[in-house]
Write a protein that holds these residues in place. Structure first.
Motif, PDB file in Angstrom:
ATOM      1  N   CYS A  33      -9.948   7.329  45.121  1.00  6.11           N
ATOM      2  CA  CYS A  33     -10.451   6.990  43.919  1.00  6.11           C
ATOM      3  C   CYS A  33     -10.224   5.563  43.504  1.00  6.11           C
ATOM      4  O   CYS A  33      -8.981   4.920  43.528  1.00  6.11           O
ATOM      5  CB  CYS A  33      -9.775   8.092  42.943  1.00  6.11           C
ATOM      6  SG  CYS A  33     -10.829   7.733  41.172  1.00  6.11           S
ATOM      7  N   GLN A  75     -11.950  12.148  40.167  1.00  6.47           N
ATOM      8  CA  GLN A  75     -13.062  12.137  41.647  1.00  6.47           C
ATOM      9  C   GLN A  75     -11.902  12.656  42.547  1.00  6.47           C
ATOM     10  O   GLN A  75     -10.733  13.831  41.917  1.00  6.47           O
ATOM     11  CB  GLN A  75     -12.870  11.063  42.483  1.00  6.47           C
ATOM     12  CG  GLN A  75     -13.263   9.656  41.644  1.00  6.47           C
ATOM     13  CD  GLN A  75     -14.798   9.936  42.441  1.00  6.47           C
ATOM     14  OE1 GLN A  75     -15.083  10.394  43.230  1.00  6.47           O
ATOM     15  NE2 GLN A  75     -15.202   8.447  41.703  1.00  6.47           N
ATOM     16  N   GLY A  94      -1.975   3.833  46.694  1.00  4.89           N
ATOM     17  CA  GLY A  94      -3.207   5.007  46.401  1.00  4.89           C
ATOM     18  C   GLY A  94      -3.241   6.005  47.472  1.00  4.89           C
ATOM     19  O   GLY A  94      -2.964   5.309  48.346  1.00  4.89           O
ATOM     20  N   THR A  95      -3.852   7.024  47.568  1.00  9.31           N
ATOM     21  CA  THR A  95      -4.463   8.015  48.460  1.00  9.31           C
ATOM     22  C   THR A  95      -5.700   7.313  48.782  1.00  9.31           C
ATOM     23  O   THR A  95      -6.496   7.223  48.437  1.00  9.31           O
ATOM     24  CB  THR A  95      -4.418   9.275  47.760  1.00  9.31           C
ATOM     25  OG1 THR A  95      -3.507   9.415  46.909  1.00  9.31           O
ATOM     26  CG2 THR A  95      -4.677   9.924  48.934  1.00  9.31           C
ATOM     27  N   CYS A 146      -9.272  13.745  39.423  1.00  9.63           N
ATOM     28  CA  CYS A 146      -8.253  12.553  38.993  1.00  9.63           C
ATOM     29  C   CYS A 146      -8.899  12.534  37.420  1.00  9.63           C
ATOM     30  O   CYS A 146      -9.848  13.113  37.134  1.00  9.63           O
ATOM     31  CB  CYS A 146      -8.136  11.240  39.483  1.00  9.63           C
ATOM     32  SG  CYS A 146      -9.282  10.494  40.223  1.00  9.63           S
ATOM     33  N   GLN A 147      -7.791  11.828  36.386  1.00 15.01           N
ATOM     34  CA  GLN A 147      -8.749  11.542  35.296  1.00 15.01           C
ATOM     35  C   GLN A 147      -9.897  10.170  35.562  1.00 15.01           C
ATOM     36  O   GLN A 147     -10.670  10.721  34.364  1.00 15.01           O
ATOM     37  CB  GLN A 147      -7.359  10.510  34.962  1.00 15.01           C
ATOM     38  CG  GLN A 147      -7.107   9.431  35.543  1.00 15.01           C
ATOM     39  CD  GLN A 147      -6.246   8.024  34.803  1.00 15.01           C
ATOM     40  OE1 GLN A 147      -6.451   8.663  34.044  1.00 15.01           O
ATOM     41  NE2 GLN A 147      -5.736   7.672  35.355  1.00 15.01           N
ATOM     42  N   HIS A 148     -10.787  10.243  36.780  1.00 12.97           N
ATOM     43  CA  HIS A 148     -11.979   9.535  36.961  1.00 12.97           C
ATOM     44  C   HIS A 148     -13.061  10.866  37.020  1.00 12.97           C
ATOM     45  O   HIS A 148     -13.978  10.612  37.483  1.00 12.97           O
ATOM     46  CB  HIS A 148     -11.454   7.863  38.049  1.00 12.97           C
ATOM     47  CG  HIS A 148     -10.800   7.448  36.908  1.00 12.97           C
ATOM     48  ND1 HIS A 148      -9.659   7.495  37.989  1.00 12.97           N
ATOM     49  CD2 HIS A 148     -10.825   6.660  36.116  1.00 12.97           C
ATOM     50  CE1 HIS A 148      -8.894   6.218  37.395  1.00 12.97           C
ATOM     51  NE2 HIS A 148      -9.825   6.130  35.900  1.00 12.97           N
ATOM     52  N   THR A 167      -9.125  14.771  44.434  1.00 11.53           N
ATOM     53  CA  THR A 167      -7.911  14.172  45.303  1.00 11.53           C
ATOM     54  C   THR A 167      -7.557  15.205  47.212  1.00 11.53           C
ATOM     55  O   THR A 167      -6.467  15.270  46.833  1.00 11.53           O
ATOM     56  CB  THR A 167      -6.826  14.483  44.717  1.00 11.53           C
ATOM     57  OG1 THR A 167      -6.646  15.809  43.935  1.00 11.53           O
ATOM     58  CG2 THR A 167      -7.158  13.570  42.970  1.00 11.53           C
ATOM     59  N   THR A 198      -1.797  19.991  42.046  1.00 14.23           N
ATOM     60  CA  THR A 198      -2.429  18.495  42.757  1.00 14.23           C
ATOM     61  C   THR A 198      -3.724  18.458  43.539  1.00 14.23           C
ATOM     62  O   THR A 198      -3.996  17.434  43.278  1.00 14.23           O
ATOM     63  CB  THR A 198      -1.431  17.615  43.626  1.00 14.23           C
ATOM     64  OG1 THR A 198      -1.470  18.646  44.908  1.00 14.23           O
ATOM     65  CG2 THR A 198       0.174  17.993  42.725  1.00 14.23           C
ATOM     66  N   CYS A 233      -8.501   4.344  40.546  1.00 10.91           N
ATOM     67  CA  CYS A 233      -6.913   5.477  40.548  1.00 10.91           C
ATOM     68  C   CYS A 233      -6.090   4.318  41.422  1.00 10.91           C
ATOM     69  O   CYS A 233      -4.878   4.471  40.978  1.00 10.91           O
ATOM     70  CB  CYS A 233      -6.656   6.617  41.006  1.00 10.91           C
ATOM     71  SG  CYS A 233      -7.197   7.801  39.586  1.00 10.91           S
TER      72      CYS A 233
END
Length: 520
Positions: A213, A193, A151-152, A189-191, A195, A185, A216
């Protein structure tokens, strides 16, 4: 010196969660009570005798206290020559250093461990301590192997260092995760947050290593990778050895005939790698390895170390890079992931670094040994988590599936470890899944910690007159009939006085060494 004293005096606030000092007297929690207990000890008639008695453990934060008898026996006849009871000693006990390698638990013992680690690792590169000096001519490399991304996370990247020393690096870092607004990109994100992070993080920024996140991030995969890292390293060394053997056959190097202790005759390859490695816990709470790999020749005697013939440092680098880029395996299945987890090293361009060790190059034997020894005394402190082994009664204090980064990792360990085939994850939940030792080596690489400790014990006995340096062999045997009496100093005043004396002795030693070096 004051900072050093504060660090080694037992104190609950400085030890962190899960690390509790041994209970002392009722007034130990206040500074006034500490002063009173120290004053009482310092005014006793045998104060200096007590200081001499605790010298061996004076700098230790949690010394081990032993009680009983010590007997002296003649080796030849078995006759009892004399005995000594700890009841006749100050406090009626013997103080022994705890020997903990973790700097966060005991700085004094960790410093001793670190110096032993340095001697052990450097002896494998330069010789000495029972290792032949000829190893200095062997090809050797410094290897760094990291984990893949789960994850990032926030990171600090300095593309070009202009500082004099990396320990106090103040170079300007690159933006953390820059992306243009038009980059697909760069969307949340899907939550929900972000990126993108344009911050140029300082070295002490608490956000370093934290996911952009938390929801994620793949916590299950990370704790499984931590748990599987020792096996991945084992397979990498095997693959490296096989690649070297294949290269030796291509060069026409003949195999070597060896006779084992049982009389079995076998044909082995003419070269063999040996290593010393350290596992470092990154801020993102995943381990990565730093290792020194040396290439040895093989003779008919498996215990003899000779230089390799026909293969040099280039062949060793190629073998390690090939092995690290190709070795991978899949774990056993788990109800949470029936197909298992794919275990491999990180990106070959970023996660694998192999550099030759030379006498006057970028990586020298002293730098490599010092770098590995530095991380031998660290554990999970960089992640913000410090605890002892967890069980069902206390795990809820540290695990939370909706909590911080370390709390989610511990929760992943505990949840996955509920399966009967993955119970080891619960055993090593306090280590975020990693169950290997932080410093290991191959048998041929160097000496052992025990040999170094025994040599230090003999030197101390010789220095204090208990043994004679020119004595051909020990004629007496010292047998300790001791039992465990407790851990930690009796009072915080005792800890303050003993640690102060040890700190002053270390300061005098450092000054003497600096003056000796300057005079030379």
């Amino acid at each position: 010196m004051a900072a050093d004293l504060i660090a080694v005096v037992p104190d609950q606030a400085r030890l962190g969660p899960g690390l509790r000092p041994t209970p002392t007297n009722g007034s130990a929690g206040s500074f006034t009570g500490r002063d009173e207990s120290a004053f009482h000890r310092a005014t006793t008639p045998d104060y200096f005798g007590w200081l001499d008695h605790v010298t061996a453990a004076a700098g230790c934060s949690h010394p081990i206290r032993l009680a009983g008898e010590v007997a002296t026996i003649d080796r030849a006849t078995g006759q009892l020559l004399g005995s000594m009871s700890t009841a006749d000693l100050p406090d009626g006990e013997i103080y022994k250093p705890c020997g903990n390698r973790r700097h966060a638990v005991c700085p004094s013992c960790a410093r001793t461990y670190q110096r032993d680690a340095y001697q052990l690792l450097r002896a494998g590169l330069t010789g000495g301590k029972g290792i032949p000096d000829s190893v200095a001519s062997h090809p050797a490399v410094f290897v760094t192997l990291t984990a893949p991304s789960f994850g990032t996370v926030h990171t600090r990247i300095v593309k070009r260092h202009t500082c004099a020393g990396r320990r106090r690096c103040d170079c300007r870092a690159e933006p953390c995760h820059p992306r243009r607004a038009t980059d697909p990109t760069a969307r949340p994100c899907q939550h929900g947050q972000q990126t993108v992070c344009w911050v140029r993080h300082e070295d002490g920024d608490p956000r370093l290593g934290q996911p952009l996140c938390l929801d994620c991030y793949d916590y299950d995969a990370q704790v499984v990778w931590n748990h599987s890292a020792p096996e991945l390293w084992r397979r990498t060394i095997i693959a490296t050895t096989r690649h070297l053997n294949s290269r030796a056959r291509q060069l026409g190097l003949p195999p070597v005939v060896q006779v084992t202790a049982s009389g079995t005759v076998r044909r082995v390859a003419p070269v063999k790698p040996s290593f010393g490695k350290v596992a470092e816990m990154q801020r993102r709470a995943v381990v990565h390895y730093h290792a020194i790999v040396r290439l040895d020749g093989v003779t008919g005697d498996p215990d003899v170390i000779v230089p390799p013939v026909g293969l040099g440092v280039d062949g060793l680098v190629a073998a390690i890079e090939h092995a690290a880029a190709t070795v991978a395996f899949t774990t056993r299945p788990h109800p949470a992931r029936p197909e298992g987890w794919h275990i491999t090293w990180g990106d070959p361009d970023k996660g694998i670094d192999v550099r030759a060790i030379t006498a006057d190059g970028e990586v020298t034997d002293g730098k490599a040994a010092g770098y590995l020894a530095k991380y031998a005394t660290k554990s999970t402190e960089a992640t913000g988590h410090v605890s002892r082994r967890l069980d069902g009664d206390v795990v809820d204090l540290y695990a939370d599936e909706h909590g911080t980064h370390p709390e989610r990792l511990i929760d992943a360990c505990w949840t996955l470890g509920g399966h009967r085939d993955w119970q080891q994850l619960r055993r090593w939940a306090h280590m975020l899944g990693f169950g290997g030792h932080f410093l290991t080596k191959s048998r041929r690489y160097s000496v052992t910690f025990r040999i170094l400790r025994d040599a230090r014990t003999i030197w101390r006995r010789t220095e204090t007159g208990h043994e004679h340096a020119d004595q051909p062999e020990e004629t007496t045997l010292i047998v300790g009939l001791l039992t465990y009496a407790g851990s930690g100093w009796r009072t915080t005043g005792d800890a303050l006085l003993a640690n102060t004396a040890a700190a002053m002795a270390r300061e005098r030693h450092e000054i003497a060494r600096e003056e000796t070096t300057a005079a030379a």
